[in-house]
Design an enzyme around this catalytic site. Structure first.
Site, PDB file in Angstrom:
ATOM      1  N   CYS A 133       0.815  -1.228   0.000  1.00 59.26           N
ATOM      2  CA  CYS A 133       0.000   0.000   0.000  1.00 59.26           C
ATOM      3  C   CYS A 133       0.842   1.269   0.000  1.00 59.26           C
ATOM      4  O   CYS A 133       0.345   2.349  -0.304  1.00 59.26           O
ATOM      5  CB  CYS A 133      -0.947   0.002   1.192  1.00 59.26           C
ATOM      6  SG  CYS A 133      -2.110  -1.360   1.155  1.00 59.26           S
ATOM      7  N   HIS A 268      -3.446   7.478   2.839  1.00 60.31           N
ATOM      8  CA  HIS A 268      -3.815   6.154   2.336  1.00 60.31           C
ATOM      9  C   HIS A 268      -5.220   5.835   2.847  1.00 60.31           C
ATOM     10  O   HIS A 268      -5.555   6.120   4.003  1.00 60.31           O
ATOM     11  CB  HIS A 268      -2.809   5.122   2.841  1.00 60.31           C
ATOM     12  CG  HIS A 268      -3.181   3.714   2.486  1.00 60.31           C
ATOM     13  ND1 HIS A 268      -3.614   3.361   1.234  1.00 60.31           N
ATOM     14  CD2 HIS A 268      -3.201   2.569   3.231  1.00 60.31           C
ATOM     15  CE1 HIS A 268      -3.875   2.067   1.217  1.00 60.31           C
ATOM     16  NE2 HIS A 268      -3.641   1.564   2.414  1.00 60.31           N
ATOM     17  N   ASN A 298     -10.136   0.224   0.086  1.00 58.44           N
ATOM     18  CA  ASN A 298      -8.676   0.294   0.087  1.00 58.44           C
ATOM     19  C   ASN A 298      -8.145  -0.225  -1.248  1.00 58.44           C
ATOM     20  O   ASN A 298      -8.214  -1.415  -1.529  1.00 58.44           O
ATOM     21  CB  ASN A 298      -8.144  -0.558   1.250  1.00 58.44           C
ATOM     22  CG  ASN A 298      -6.635  -0.515   1.384  1.00 58.44           C
ATOM     23  OD1 ASN A 298      -5.934  -0.041   0.492  1.00 58.44           O
ATOM     24  ND2 ASN A 298      -6.135  -1.015   2.501  1.00 58.44           N
TER      25      ASN A 298
HETATM   26  O1  UT7 Z   1      -3.754  -1.039   3.628  1.00 53.89           O
HETATM   27  C1  UT7 Z   1      -2.944  -1.720   4.481  1.00 53.89           C
HETATM   28  C2  UT7 Z   1      -3.189  -1.292   5.853  1.00 53.89           C
HETATM   29  N1  UT7 Z   1      -4.370  -1.922   6.373  1.00 53.89           N
HETATM   30  C3  UT7 Z   1      -4.988  -1.381   7.375  1.00 53.89           C
HETATM   31  O2  UT7 Z   1      -4.602  -0.320   7.807  1.00 53.89           O
HETATM   32  C4  UT7 Z   1      -6.113  -2.130   8.040  1.00 53.89           C
HETATM   33  C5  UT7 Z   1      -6.010  -1.962   9.516  1.00 53.89           C
HETATM   34  N2  UT7 Z   1      -7.025  -2.678  10.260  1.00 53.89           N
HETATM   35  C6  UT7 Z   1      -8.313  -2.314  10.264  1.00 53.89           C
HETATM   36  O3  UT7 Z   1      -8.726  -1.424   9.544  1.00 53.89           O
HETATM   37  C7  UT7 Z   1      -9.243  -2.998  11.229  1.00 53.89           C
HETATM   38  O4  UT7 Z   1      -8.490  -3.744  12.158  1.00 53.89           O
HETATM   39  C8  UT7 Z   1     -10.276  -3.935  10.548  1.00 53.89           C
HETATM   40  C9  UT7 Z   1     -11.298  -3.098   9.806  1.00 53.89           C
HETATM   41  C10 UT7 Z   1      -9.574  -4.883   9.607  1.00 53.89           C
HETATM   42  C11 UT7 Z   1     -11.013  -4.748  11.612  1.00 53.89           C
HETATM   43  O5  UT7 Z   1     -11.620  -3.886  12.537  1.00 53.89           O
HETATM   44  P1  UT7 Z   1     -11.484  -4.188  14.099  1.00 53.89           P
HETATM   45  O6  UT7 Z   1     -12.285  -3.167  14.784  1.00 53.89           O
HETATM   46  O7  UT7 Z   1     -10.019  -4.249  14.398  1.00 53.89           O
HETATM   47  O8  UT7 Z   1     -12.201  -5.581  14.249  1.00 53.89           O
HETATM   48  P2  UT7 Z   1     -11.587  -6.965  14.728  1.00 53.89           P
HETATM   49  O9  UT7 Z   1     -10.683  -7.536  13.711  1.00 53.89           O
HETATM   50  O10 UT7 Z   1     -11.078  -6.785  16.109  1.00 53.89           O
HETATM   51  O11 UT7 Z   1     -12.905  -7.865  14.782  1.00 53.89           O
HETATM   52  C12 UT7 Z   1     -13.973  -7.573  15.679  1.00 53.89           C
HETATM   53  C13 UT7 Z   1     -15.073  -8.559  15.457  1.00 53.89           C
HETATM   54  C14 UT7 Z   1     -14.589 -10.009  15.451  1.00 53.89           C
HETATM   55  O12 UT7 Z   1     -15.593 -10.785  16.076  1.00 53.89           O
HETATM   56  P3  UT7 Z   1     -15.389 -11.258  17.599  1.00 53.89           P
HETATM   57  O13 UT7 Z   1     -14.110 -12.067  17.581  1.00 53.89           O
HETATM   58  O14 UT7 Z   1     -15.267  -9.997  18.404  1.00 53.89           O
HETATM   59  O15 UT7 Z   1     -16.620 -12.047  17.860  1.00 53.89           O
HETATM   60  C15 UT7 Z   1     -14.558 -10.384  13.992  1.00 53.89           C
HETATM   61  O16 UT7 Z   1     -14.756 -11.751  13.750  1.00 53.89           O
HETATM   62  O17 UT7 Z   1     -15.682  -8.355  14.166  1.00 53.89           O
HETATM   63  C16 UT7 Z   1     -15.721  -9.582  13.442  1.00 53.89           C
HETATM   64  N3  UT7 Z   1     -15.586  -9.283  12.009  1.00 53.89           N
HETATM   65  C17 UT7 Z   1     -16.637  -9.011  11.221  1.00 53.89           C
HETATM   66  N4  UT7 Z   1     -17.955  -8.967  11.467  1.00 53.89           N
HETATM   67  C18 UT7 Z   1     -18.761  -8.642  10.429  1.00 53.89           C
HETATM   68  C19 UT7 Z   1     -14.451  -9.190  11.288  1.00 53.89           C
HETATM   69  N5  UT7 Z   1     -14.753  -8.868  10.015  1.00 53.89           N
HETATM   70  C20 UT7 Z   1     -16.099  -8.751   9.956  1.00 53.89           C
HETATM   71  C21 UT7 Z   1     -16.991  -8.440   8.928  1.00 53.89           C
HETATM   72  N6  UT7 Z   1     -18.307  -8.379   9.198  1.00 53.89           N
HETATM   73  N7  UT7 Z   1     -16.572  -8.143   7.664  1.00 53.89           N
END
Ligand code: UT7
Length: 341
Positions: A133, A268, A298
């Site tokens: 990225c 980004h 993204n």
């Molecule tokens: O371009 C390269 C750089 N990339 C980035 O900068 C991405 C950085 N990361 C992020 O933007 C965020 O961490 C994400 C958007 C990827 C995830 O958000 P989060 O608030 O960190 O969520 P999480 O991964 O902690 O997941 C929270 C919950 C989980 O469920 P439990 O374990 O709490 O029951 C996931 O399984 O959300 C669940 N989950 C979803 N639920 C519905 C993960 N993806 C989804 C989804 N829809 N698409």
């Protein structure tokens, strides 16, 4: 210097006398291309266990563009480059170098940059650049250095990505986050001086120890395993906020500028929450932060030049404005570029 090396007729070296006054790389034109088809969160939620509410709340994403079979990395890069050249009022024949940042090239080789060179009818030379990225910032830094050193006068710097082809469409943790597209800028040698346009600074960083928190588990050329993107989102998020904050502070310090001098942040576009955190760090109101993540998602190396192009075309970013660009991606790689338009 090797006396045997023939002078390339199309490389147009800058005469020694002009080389002493170090030129500055000026952004002379911008262009972008997005695939025709856009897929909404609601549409995605029919095939994967997610919802519009979750995606919007956690990322700010509302839809993403997905490439059709003919919308290859080279095809999109060529369209974006044509638009950037037209905006600069330049012909492809004037281009000395094409630097194309991508993690999703059409082939292992030739470099996608050379497919673009052929499609445009450009001369000079070209190569691809891999920094995920952050690829566009890395490309900008490389081209800027070549222009400042007097090696070339004009460069096309392109980010083009078809992440839809490396998505695991069963993994809701990643497949909702990415989109396809391409963005390009024309960099042209200009005069250096206070208040004049051009790239004022670039800062690049990487930390290979963090390679396993965001990677593709395969490669172009491996029929058995072309690879899917794998990410520990929470870890990447944590590093993104810290590293990007550091790199924007670094850009300000290197230029002796207060944060109030920045007219626009072009970040980004990975997550609205990360973008907001960096904007806040700079004390910028939301309307001074160019945000496309809601419509583009993204697009990796394409996200910064696509956002820049949008804000230049709709008249928000004007000549003379000070624009701070930043990105972070797999590697980890990260960096920033400060430019006066
Ligand atoms: O371009 C390269 C750089 N990339 C980035 O900068 C991405 C950085 N990361 C992020 O933007 C965020 O961490 C994400 C958007 C990827 C995830 O958000 P989060 O608030 O960190 O969520 P999480 O991964 O902690 O997941 C929270 C919950 C989980 O469920 P439990 O374990 O709490 O029951 C996931 O399984 O959300 C669940 N989950 C979803 N639920 C519905 C993960 N993806 C989804 C989804 N829809 N698409």
């Amino acid at each position: 210097m090797d006396q045997q090396t023939p002078t390339r007729p199309d490389a147009r070296p800058i005469p020694e006398t002009q080389r002493r006054a170090q030129p500055r790389a000026v952004i002379a034109g911008t262009g972008g291309y997005l695939p025709e088809a856009a897929v909404s969160n609601d549409e995605l939620s029919r095939t994967v266990d997610t919802s519009d509410a979750w995606i919007r709340e956690r990322t700010g994403i509302g839809q993403r563009h997905i490439a059709a079979p003919h919308e290859t990395c080279a095809f999109m890069a060529t369209r974006a480059a044509e638009r950037a050249l037209a905006a600069a009022g330049m012909q492809a024949a004037e281009v000395d170098a094409i630097l194309l940042a991508t993690a999703t090239p059409d082939e292992a080789f030739p470099a996608t940059a050379l497919r673009v060179q052929a499609a445009l009818g450009a001369g000079g030379f070209g190569f691809d650049l891999s920094a995920a990225c952050s690829g566009f910032i890395y490309g900008l830094a490389t081209a800027e250095a070549m222009i400042a050193a007097g090696r070339i006068r004009t460069a096309l710097v392109i980010g083009s990505e078809v992440y839809s082809r490396i998505m695991n469409w069963q993994d809701r943790g990643t497949c909702v986050l990415f989109g396809d597209g391409a963005g390009a800028v024309v960099l042209r040698a200009g005069q250096a001086g206070a208040g004049l346009p051009g790239i004022l600074s670039v800062h690049l960083h990487s930390d290979g120890r963090l390679g396993d928190i965001l990677y593709v588990d395969g490669a172009v050329g491996r029929r058995d395993k072309p690879g899917h993107l794998v990410m520990n989102g929470r870890e990447v998020f944590r590093h993104a906020v810290t590293r990007l904050s550091e790199t924007v502070e670094e850009a300000l310090a290197a230029n002796g500028l207060d944060k109030s001098a920045i007219d626009w942040l072009v970040p980004h576009q990975a997550n609205k929450r990360i973008i907001d955190a960096i904007g806040k760090r700079l004390g910028l109101p939301a309307e001074r932060v160019v945000t496309t993540v809601e419509r583009h998602a993204n697009t990796s190396a394409a996200s910064v030049p696509l956002a820049l192009d949008e804000a230049v075309r709709d008249g928000r970013i004007k000549p003379g404005d000070l624009v701070l660009m930043e990105a972070l991606g797999g590697g980890l790689t990260w960096g920033s570029a400060l430019a006066r338009m």
